[in-house]
Scaffold this active site. Structure first.
Site, PDB file in Angstrom:
ATOM      1  N   HIS A  21      44.866  36.905  35.361  1.00 25.62           N
ATOM      2  CA  HIS A  21      43.949  35.796  35.108  1.00 25.62           C
ATOM      3  C   HIS A  21      44.676  34.473  34.906  1.00 25.62           C
ATOM      4  O   HIS A  21      44.069  33.407  34.999  1.00 25.62           O
ATOM      5  CB  HIS A  21      43.034  36.104  33.916  1.00 25.62           C
ATOM      6  CG  HIS A  21      43.669  35.996  32.569  1.00 25.62           C
ATOM      7  ND1 HIS A  21      44.156  37.080  31.881  1.00 25.62           N
ATOM      8  CD2 HIS A  21      43.883  34.939  31.760  1.00 25.62           C
ATOM      9  CE1 HIS A  21      44.630  36.696  30.715  1.00 25.62           C
ATOM     10  NE2 HIS A  21      44.473  35.392  30.615  1.00 25.62           N
ATOM     11  N   ASP A  32      44.905  43.358  35.075  1.00 27.85           N
ATOM     12  CA  ASP A  32      45.214  41.988  34.666  1.00 27.85           C
ATOM     13  C   ASP A  32      46.715  41.713  34.693  1.00 27.85           C
ATOM     14  O   ASP A  32      47.257  41.088  33.791  1.00 27.85           O
ATOM     15  CB  ASP A  32      44.640  41.691  33.276  1.00 27.85           C
ATOM     16  CG  ASP A  32      44.548  40.186  33.006  1.00 27.85           C
ATOM     17  OD1 ASP A  32      44.567  39.411  33.988  1.00 27.85           O
ATOM     18  OD2 ASP A  32      44.489  39.792  31.826  1.00 27.85           O
ATOM     19  N   SER A  70      48.975  34.213  27.113  1.00 29.95           N
ATOM     20  CA  SER A  70      48.724  35.174  28.182  1.00 29.95           C
ATOM     21  C   SER A  70      49.915  35.308  29.110  1.00 29.95           C
ATOM     22  O   SER A  70      50.431  34.311  29.613  1.00 29.95           O
ATOM     23  CB  SER A  70      47.516  34.743  29.013  1.00 29.95           C
ATOM     24  OG  SER A  70      46.328  35.138  28.415  1.00 29.95           O
TER      25      SER A  70
END
Length: 391
Positions: free
Chosen positions: A136, A166, A244
């Site tokens: 993402h 992911d 992230s």
């Protein structure tokens, strides 16, 4: 309760720019860590000199080892100007998705010429410039720039991305060699082990936070996320938007996870990372083909309460069978207890999922089940898991 992916998104247009909703900084604090010589792990003690031992914490040693390989990942995308492009692509243009993960809402009838910028983290795991991050973080990226601790900014190219786990791999377009972080063994983690998160929360590059491993094998479906296939490491090390794709380190400075999710709202303070052993297999597939395969057999599972009425002490109970799915076609029924898959013993659902993940789409997978005290054998032909729907 909303769950936020730990990414920072900035958008700009002719009216100005702003940071996405949900990414405001409530407070900043500095945590001083004393030099606790007795807690310095063996690998760090071997690396540190006698003088350093008197003043260096194990956290400092771990970060010194892995920190140079932690990078900032930025991408830029022009939104709305190409014909048919619309406001973003994939899940990023889904208003429910944006609300769920705390991203800024899209503005109806906004000017057609708009630029979106996003920032996340990553970690270099090969000296030839391969970077591991979240899918993402780079979804829809037209241009990727990677910032290193030493100050260089290098253009990158997305090699492949897998939205189901992911995970994504980016290649640095430069001569190298590059600093590399050592990959650890996430299967060796225990609840209570030290956990060190390194990344770029809110654009504050190379931020370090410390906590412990709070839980293991936390299934992502329990977090209300149904389009992923992951069992996560839970930690109380602070993970925020922008973390992230950054590494979760053990006390020896080895990468044991890739930070992916952070809880927001009431009860905030829980972070989640993808185990590095799970990432290894996905990375191999991404490097080979640019995508990852995810076999499924079409069953819903629950843990076996031990012992059950049949005296079984292990296995995965089939709670539901997808009509017309591979398991249903083979004859598996709800209530069956799966004891083995592909010749591997199954003591819990997580072991069955591992066996299915290791299977090949279209090739038979053997199952041994217990049905009301009788053992039966089936051959199930796994199918490819449907990719998350793009709107």
């Amino acid at each position: 309760m909303p769950w936020h992916r730990s990414r920072v998104i900035r958008s700009s247009n002719v009216f100005g720019s702003g940071i996405a909703r949900g990414s405001g900084i409530a407070a900043l604090a500095v945590l001083g860590l004393g030099g606790i010589v007795t807690s310095l792990p063996p690998a760090a003690r071997a690396q540190a000199g006698a003088g350093a031992l008197s003043r260096q914490s194990f956290v400092a040693a771990a970060v010194r080892r892995a920190g140079p390989a932690v990078v900032t990942i930025e991408w830029v995308r022009n939104v709305g100007s190409p014909a048919g492009a619309g406001p973003g692509s994939g899940l990023l243009k889904d208003p429910l998705f944006r609300q769920f993960f705390g991203l800024a809402p899209l503005v109806p009838n906004a000017p057609s010429q708009r630029t979106e910028r996003s920032q996340g983290s990553g970690v270099i795991f090969q000296a030839d410039g391969l970077v591991l991050t979240n899918a993402h973080v780079v979804e829809g990226a037209e241009r990727v720039m990677v910032g290193l601790q030493a100050g260089q900014r290098i253009e990158g190219r997305v090699v492949g991305a897998d939205p189901i786990t992911d995970l994504a791999v980016v290649r640095l377009l430069g001569p190298g060699p590059w600093p590399v972080a050592s990959l650890g063994n996430s299967d060796a983690l225990q609840v209570g082990d030290w956990a060190i998160a390194v990344g770029n929360p809110f654009g504050l590059d190379h931020t370090v936070t410390l906590g412990i491993v709070s839980s293991l094998n936390r299934n992502v479906s329990k977090l209300g996320i149904t389009d992923k296939r992951l069992d996560l490491i839970q930690t109380d090390a602070a993970i925020n938007p922008g973390n992230s794709g950054g590494p979760l380190l053990n006390a020896d400075g080895e990468v044991v996870g890739i930070n992916a999710l952070v809880r927001s709202g009431p009860g905030a303070g829980l972070g989640f990372a993808i185990p590095i052993n799970r990432a290894r297999g996905i990375v191999r597939q991404l490097l080979a083909t640019g995508r990852a395969s995810h076999p499924v057999i079409g069953v819903g599972l629950i843990n076996l309460k031990q012992p059950n009425r049949l005296g079984l002490t292990g296995g995965a109970v089939v709670a539901s069978v997808q009509p017309g799915g591979p398991a249903a076609l083979a004859g598996v029924q709800a209530g069956d207890v799966i004891l083995a898959a592909g010749g591997r013993q199954v003591l819990a659902p997580v072991e069955l999922l591992a066996a299915v993940d290791a299977a090949v789409v279209g090739q038979p997978l053997s199952l041994r089940v217990n049905r009301n005290g009788s053992e039966l054998n089936y051959l199930v032909v796994p199918r490819e898991m449907a990719q998350p729907r793009r709107r």
